[in-house]
Design a protein around this motif. Sequence first.
Motif, PDB file in Angstrom:
ATOM      1  N   UNK A  15      85.008   5.619  10.416  1.00 34.18           N
ATOM      2  CA  UNK A  15      84.861   7.315  10.578  1.00 34.18           C
ATOM      3  C   UNK A  15      85.350   7.649  11.770  1.00 34.18           C
ATOM      4  N   UNK A  16      86.338   8.463  12.206  1.00 33.39           N
ATOM      5  CA  UNK A  16      86.733   8.684  13.653  1.00 33.39           C
ATOM      6  C   UNK A  16      86.767  10.108  13.778  1.00 33.39           C
ATOM      7  N   UNK A  17      85.738  10.909  14.238  1.00 32.28           N
ATOM      8  CA  UNK A  17      85.630  12.253  14.326  1.00 32.28           C
ATOM      9  C   UNK A  17      84.616  12.553  15.455  1.00 32.28           C
ATOM     10  N   UNK A  18      84.711  13.880  15.946  1.00 32.92           N
ATOM     11  CA  UNK A  18      83.530  14.412  16.783  1.00 32.92           C
ATOM     12  C   UNK A  18      82.351  14.616  15.852  1.00 32.92           C
ATOM     13  N   UNK A  19      81.150  14.237  16.605  1.00 29.60           N
ATOM     14  CA  UNK A  19      79.907  14.256  15.793  1.00 29.60           C
ATOM     15  C   UNK A  19      79.757  13.397  14.520  1.00 29.60           C
ATOM     16  N   UNK A  20      80.566  12.392  14.543  1.00 30.95           N
ATOM     17  CA  UNK A  20      80.409  11.260  13.571  1.00 30.95           C
ATOM     18  C   UNK A  20      79.145  10.869  13.233  1.00 30.95           C
ATOM     19  N   UNK A  21      78.374  10.820  14.445  1.00 32.16           N
ATOM     20  CA  UNK A  21      77.069   9.949  14.340  1.00 32.16           C
ATOM     21  C   UNK A  21      76.210  10.881  13.382  1.00 32.16           C
ATOM     22  N   UNK A  22      76.540  12.249  13.121  1.00 29.28           N
ATOM     23  CA  UNK A  22      75.783  12.877  12.402  1.00 29.28           C
ATOM     24  C   UNK A  22      75.755  12.362  10.910  1.00 29.28           C
ATOM     25  N   UNK A  23      76.809  11.543  10.551  1.00 29.33           N
ATOM     26  CA  UNK A  23      76.898  10.990   9.089  1.00 29.33           C
ATOM     27  C   UNK A  23      76.341   9.658   9.067  1.00 29.33           C
ATOM     28  N   UNK A  24      75.411   9.259   9.792  1.00 28.51           N
ATOM     29  CA  UNK A  24      74.992   8.071   9.664  1.00 28.51           C
ATOM     30  C   UNK A  24      73.926   7.761   8.699  1.00 28.51           C
ATOM     31  N   UNK A  25      73.264   8.788   8.263  1.00 23.17           N
ATOM     32  CA  UNK A  25      72.244   8.595   7.242  1.00 23.17           C
ATOM     33  C   UNK A  25      72.461   7.686   5.951  1.00 23.17           C
ATOM     34  N   UNK A  26      73.487   7.976   5.276  1.00 22.60           N
ATOM     35  CA  UNK A  26      73.574   7.314   3.967  1.00 22.60           C
ATOM     36  C   UNK A  26      73.860   5.793   4.305  1.00 22.60           C
ATOM     37  N   UNK A  27      74.435   5.342   5.373  1.00 17.80           N
ATOM     38  CA  UNK A  27      74.614   3.975   5.689  1.00 17.80           C
ATOM     39  C   UNK A  27      73.262   3.377   6.035  1.00 17.80           C
TER      40      UNK A  27
END
Lengths: 355, 355
Positions: A15-27
């Motif tokens: 995932x290459x995006x600004x704020x990508x770290x907010x998408x950590x949860x499911x992982x």
Amino acid sequence: MKLETTYQSNNYPIIVEHNAIQQLHPFVQSYKDIVLVVDAKVEEQWGETLDFITSEYDAHKLVIPSGEATKTLAYYNEIIEELLSKNLTRNTCLLAVGGGATGDFTGFLAATLLRGVDFIQIPTTILAHDSSVGGKVGINSKHGKNLIGAFYRPKAVIYDLNFLSTLPYSEIISGYAEVYKHALLNDSHAVQTIEQQYNSRQRLSDLVDIETYIYNGINTKLNIIIQDEKENNVRKHLNLGHTFGHAVEYKFKIPHGHAIMIGLIYQFIVSNINLNTTFDIQRFINYLHILDYPLTLISDFDFDSLYQLMLSDKKNDDAGVQMVLLQNYGQPIVQHVDKTVLKQAFHELQTYFKK
Amino acid sequence: MKLETTYQSNNYPIIVEHNAIQQLHPFVQSYKDIVLVVDAKVEEQWGETLDFITSEYDAHKLVIPSGEATKTLAYYNEIIEELLSKNLTRNTCLLAVGGGATGDFTGFLAATLLRGVDFIQIPTTILAHDSSVGGKVGINSKHGKNLIGAFYRPKAVIYDLNFLSTLPYSEIISGYAEVYKHALLNDSHAVQTIEQQYNSRQRLSDLVDIETYIYNGINTKLNIIIQDEKENNVRKHLNLGHTFGHAVEYKFKIPHGHAIMIGLIYQFIVSNINLNTTFDIQRFINYLHILDYPLTLISDFDFDSLYQLMLSDKKNDDAGVQMVLLQNYGQPIVQHVDKTVLKQAFHELQTYFKK
């Protein structure tokens, strides 16, 4: 932007995006233990941004020295014993937050802890667009860089572009070397486009549309590693500039990408000798001057010591030093290069940087 | 006798025969470098037999201390740096000649040298019929046994039965523990047969028809690891006797199989408590007495320290200690076992060995 590897199995998203770290949860939600391994400089600048990981997931946090300093056997011994003191189970995920060194080091911990636990790459530098993808992990030996390690895939690469905003220029040009290398491996159009895009120190420093070029770089790399994960053939092409570059980096302890850019000049010179190509070396060096690459130390180089380091390169075979050369932009080839040619190219390189 | 793994790819042959080492040639002929890693005791007794490898293939030879002494981070650091000093390429094969420890250690070197080179297992003990198959490699941590390592398949297992002729009896019964464990995982017929076959110290010492039981043991193991290489489920069954056994081995530094036999007694006791099985503990202990297993140290055991070591077992999950128990011969099951049950079983175990 999202990419995904296309191996036969065990693929991972990028995932290459600004704020990508907010998408950590499911992982990370299903692990018993999360261990956050953070580069000290990143912790200093982004500690608060990362706090939610320790609070939401009750993660252990290890702040490690910045850069290659961690990639020694001594430090590996210290940290793996520290991790093992926590009674971790295999249901553990290590999160590597930092540049390439942090990813390499944490990945090697993950590969060898309890015979392997999961890990996620959270790169914070441009350079790490390269090292976080492809599953190469490892540490340095006193005989050379990355000589101890494994091929071990992350479970995800979460590339939050916000982190790039605090990079010093020195680190930006270090990362740009690998982005540029990926353009060289792509085609002449890619090279032309990227040189036009970053035709001044200011534009590179401002990271104008950098995500596009990072994305292109990752894509170029993915196309190669899917064909040859363990570097038996085409993956070697990604080592363009690295035979000489690694030797320079190891000897002078300069940032990886600074050394790789020097390795790329050297490689153009060797290609011109061995393949009769007509790369314009002076034009390329001028471009590097425009971008303010530190190149003056080239005049201090000594062939014999760098040659010794080139001899321990992992790509070598029975015949001696193997280099990736360019027949043309986008047309890499792996070739044995004689010591006499290596020496001749070395002296030519130095003529451009006479004191 | 020849076996072959049946993974989807990257399979390897397992040759179990007298003089098997004479069949080495096709497996090693194409490497640039061969490194023979030999246990010091094996070198002492079989050095001349191995000489053809160094002479025919110009192999490097490393003689390493016998047994678990090598499996430390400090020794790993020393030897991997020594190997890297030889300018080896990835076209290298390590040959592990020795018992389980030599195979574990050499395999971990192979797994991490230059991100992985090939290796061949040449086991010289009965115990190593188990450890040489299945790709588990690794070293010990100060927090427990085999906590640092990888899953890394050998290119071949060449099991030359000639080596067994010089094994001391202590080493024979160490190896027999794993052969016996494989019979337990098989079925009651296998258990009956093996107990009849080795119904005296003399018969075990003479290794009467041992190849059959080694072959059966490897076969039992292969059937399990093919289904679950990375130990996510059924491979855990191979840890029968190991939760307690590893703790005992680690604390008292006794031979692996001696500890595993004690772990097997313990496991029968826990099964009787937790699964309402009716294994005849005294009968089993009598059998071990007939074979002269050293069991007197059981009376010196201390629960708390062994419990602490059991807590760092790699099989554990969120709930604490997980053990492999037997519902019946050939019917293993992985179960969480409460500390109170572990303690109860521990005290029952000690009643059989009162001073």
